[in-house]
Design a protein around this motif. Structure first.
Motif, PDB file in Angstrom:
ATOM      1  N   TRP A  21      12.240  28.570   7.961  1.00  0.00           N
ATOM      2  CA  TRP A  21      13.655  28.927   7.955  1.00  0.00           C
ATOM      3  C   TRP A  21      14.001  29.919   9.048  1.00  0.00           C
ATOM      4  CZ3 TRP A  21      16.830  33.192   6.730  1.00  0.00           C
ATOM      5  CH2 TRP A  21      16.126  34.418   6.552  1.00  0.00           C
ATOM      6  N   ARG A  28      22.347  27.651   8.012  1.00  0.00           N
ATOM      7  CA  ARG A  28      22.148  28.654   6.967  1.00  0.00           C
ATOM      8  C   ARG A  28      22.502  28.094   5.597  1.00  0.00           C
ATOM      9  NH1 ARG A  28      24.629  33.714   6.923  1.00  0.00           N
ATOM     10  NH2 ARG A  28      23.862  33.990   9.044  1.00  0.00           N
ATOM     11  N   GLU A  32      20.174  27.794   2.355  1.00  0.00           N
ATOM     12  CA  GLU A  32      20.525  28.464   1.101  1.00  0.00           C
ATOM     13  C   GLU A  32      20.489  27.481  -0.054  1.00  0.00           C
ATOM     14  OE1 GLU A  32      23.516  32.037   2.577  1.00  0.00           O
ATOM     15  OE2 GLU A  32      24.283  30.481   1.242  1.00  0.00           O
ATOM     16  N   GLU A  36      18.096  27.717  -3.285  1.00  0.00           N
ATOM     17  CA  GLU A  36      18.666  27.752  -4.636  1.00  0.00           C
ATOM     18  C   GLU A  36      18.104  26.612  -5.491  1.00  0.00           C
ATOM     19  OE1 GLU A  36      20.661  29.862  -6.181  1.00  0.00           O
ATOM     20  OE2 GLU A  36      21.200  31.167  -4.519  1.00  0.00           O
ATOM     21  N   ASP A 100      19.376  33.561  -9.509  1.00  0.00           N
ATOM     22  CA  ASP A 100      19.729  33.869  -8.126  1.00  0.00           C
ATOM     23  C   ASP A 100      18.463  33.765  -7.283  1.00  0.00           C
ATOM     24  OD1 ASP A 100      21.729  36.332  -9.605  1.00  0.00           O
ATOM     25  OD2 ASP A 100      22.556  34.683  -8.434  1.00  0.00           O
ATOM     26  N   SER A 101      18.552  33.108  -6.118  1.00  0.00           N
ATOM     27  CA  SER A 101      17.380  32.939  -5.255  1.00  0.00           C
ATOM     28  C   SER A 101      17.709  33.349  -3.824  1.00  0.00           C
ATOM     29  CB  SER A 101      16.928  31.468  -5.252  1.00  0.00           C
ATOM     30  OG  SER A 101      16.654  31.023  -6.564  1.00  0.00           O
ATOM     31  N   GLN A 102      16.711  33.879  -3.139  1.00  0.00           N
ATOM     32  CA  GLN A 102      16.847  34.213  -1.714  1.00  0.00           C
ATOM     33  C   GLN A 102      15.507  33.961  -1.041  1.00  0.00           C
ATOM     34  OE1 GLN A 102      17.897  38.336  -1.297  1.00  0.00           O
ATOM     35  NE2 GLN A 102      19.944  38.121  -2.157  1.00  0.00           N
ATOM     36  N   PRO A 103      15.511  33.586   0.258  1.00  0.00           N
ATOM     37  CA  PRO A 103      14.248  33.549   0.985  1.00  0.00           C
ATOM     38  C   PRO A 103      13.719  34.975   1.126  1.00  0.00           C
ATOM     39  CG  PRO A 103      16.092  33.006   2.436  1.00  0.00           C
ATOM     40  CD  PRO A 103      16.652  33.190   1.080  1.00  0.00           C
ATOM     41  N   SER A 104      12.404  35.150   0.971  1.00  0.00           N
ATOM     42  CA  SER A 104      11.887  36.515   0.898  1.00  0.00           C
ATOM     43  C   SER A 104      11.332  37.022   2.220  1.00  0.00           C
ATOM     44  CB  SER A 104      10.780  36.596  -0.146  1.00  0.00           C
ATOM     45  OG  SER A 104       9.578  36.072   0.377  1.00  0.00           O
ATOM     46  N   MET A 111      12.439  34.681  -3.416  1.00  0.00           N
ATOM     47  CA  MET A 111      12.677  35.582  -4.540  1.00  0.00           C
ATOM     48  C   MET A 111      13.573  34.872  -5.534  1.00  0.00           C
ATOM     49  SD  MET A 111      11.418  38.509  -3.112  1.00  0.00           S
ATOM     50  CE  MET A 111      11.329  38.683  -4.836  1.00  0.00           C
TER      51      MET A 111
END
Lengths: 155, 123
Positions: A21, A28, A32, A36, A100-104, A111
């Motif tokens: 990514w 983006r 995302e 997710e 809730d998710s995000q690239p770490s 995450m």
């Protein structure tokens, strides 16, 4: 069958280049959405196993994995397995409210932050909880749980 | 340095800054930082600060109930998981919240927030 579907989803996301990514040109919004979707698939799988086949949960952890459960810290598959097996209830049902998710990082980690309720048989009131997972790509082409922190949310 | 001590120091700094003057949170975030606030996703320090300073209350006070931390991997990152109460001025009841931070080391020997996820905990 549930497990097979999860692994297929994981392979699909990795094939789509989730681990890259950080490279330029990656939309983006698309990234995302992928993150997710992966977070949701993981959450679905994790709590399904927890509620229906808890002894299979340790397969999601590696020797470097860490779990903090209500402030109690354990590390590695054996300790985590023991902790989860010794929880003072045989049956339970997780009902998920938010994911809730995000690239770490730039190396494909994710995450995932969850909130929900935990129903125990015979208990009148549900327990509310929050939990976070840090998922890391494994060499086998899947993800494992590197970090796991669980807290009950008292009213 | 002891990770638990680092996490505690960060949490104290973050929420005291938040409660005193949210604009001063800017140097805790970078361009790559991500915030998900009650499901809304924002990226980059200026956008994150804009979101936090535009929240619909002037004054607030966070009181922290639990802080859990774990190292996140070989890059020296740290995960911090917080739960607590948020008291808004003029409101009778405090809101309960959970928040997770993924801190990454800076070359100057400090930390910045790479990932930040905030959720209110409804009863």
């Amino acid at each position: 069958m549930h497990y097979v579907l999860y692994r297929e989803l994981i392979s699909l996301y990795i094939f789509m280049g989730l681990g890259e990514w950080g490279k330029r040109g990656r939309g983006r919004e698309e990234m995302e959405e992928q993150v997710e979707g992966l977070g949701r698939a993981f959450v679905d799988h994790y709590y399904y196993l927890f509620d229906n086949d808890r002894s299979s949960l340790p397969s999601l952890y590696h020797s470097t994995s860490m779990l903090t459960f209500e402030g109690h810290k354990v590390q590695g598959v054996d300790e985590i397995s023991q902790k989860l097996n010794l929880l003072p209830f045989d049956q339970c049902q997780h009902v998920i409210s938010t994911i809730d998710s995000q690239p770490s990082s730039f190396t494909g980690g994710i995450m995932v932050f969850v909130s929900g309720s935990l129903k125990l048989p015979g208990e009148e009131h549900q327990l509310r909880f929050s939990q976070m997972f840090h998922l890391v790509p494994s060499s086998e082409g899947s993800f494992f749980v590197q970090n796991d922190i669980f807290r009950l949310n008292y009213g | 340095m002891d990770p638990d001590a680092v996490a505690k120091a960060f949490v104290e700094h973050y929420y005291s800054t938040f409660d005193a003057n949210r604009a001063n949170l800017a140097n805790l975030y970078q361009e790559s930082s991500m915030l998900t606030f009650e499901g809304q996703k924002i990226q980059g320090s200026p956008n994150i600060v804009a979101k936090l300073t535009s929240l619909p209350f002037q004054q607030c006070q966070h009181s922290i109930t639990t802080v859990d931390c774990q190292p996140s991997g070989p890059a020296g990152g740290m995960l911090v998981f917080v739960s607590g109460n948020l008291q808004l001025a003029g409101e009778q009841h405090a809101l309960k919240f959970s928040q997770m931070f993924h801190l990454m080391p800076t070359p100057q020997g400090s930390f910045y927030v790479l990932n930040d996820i905030f959720r209110l905990n409804y009863a």
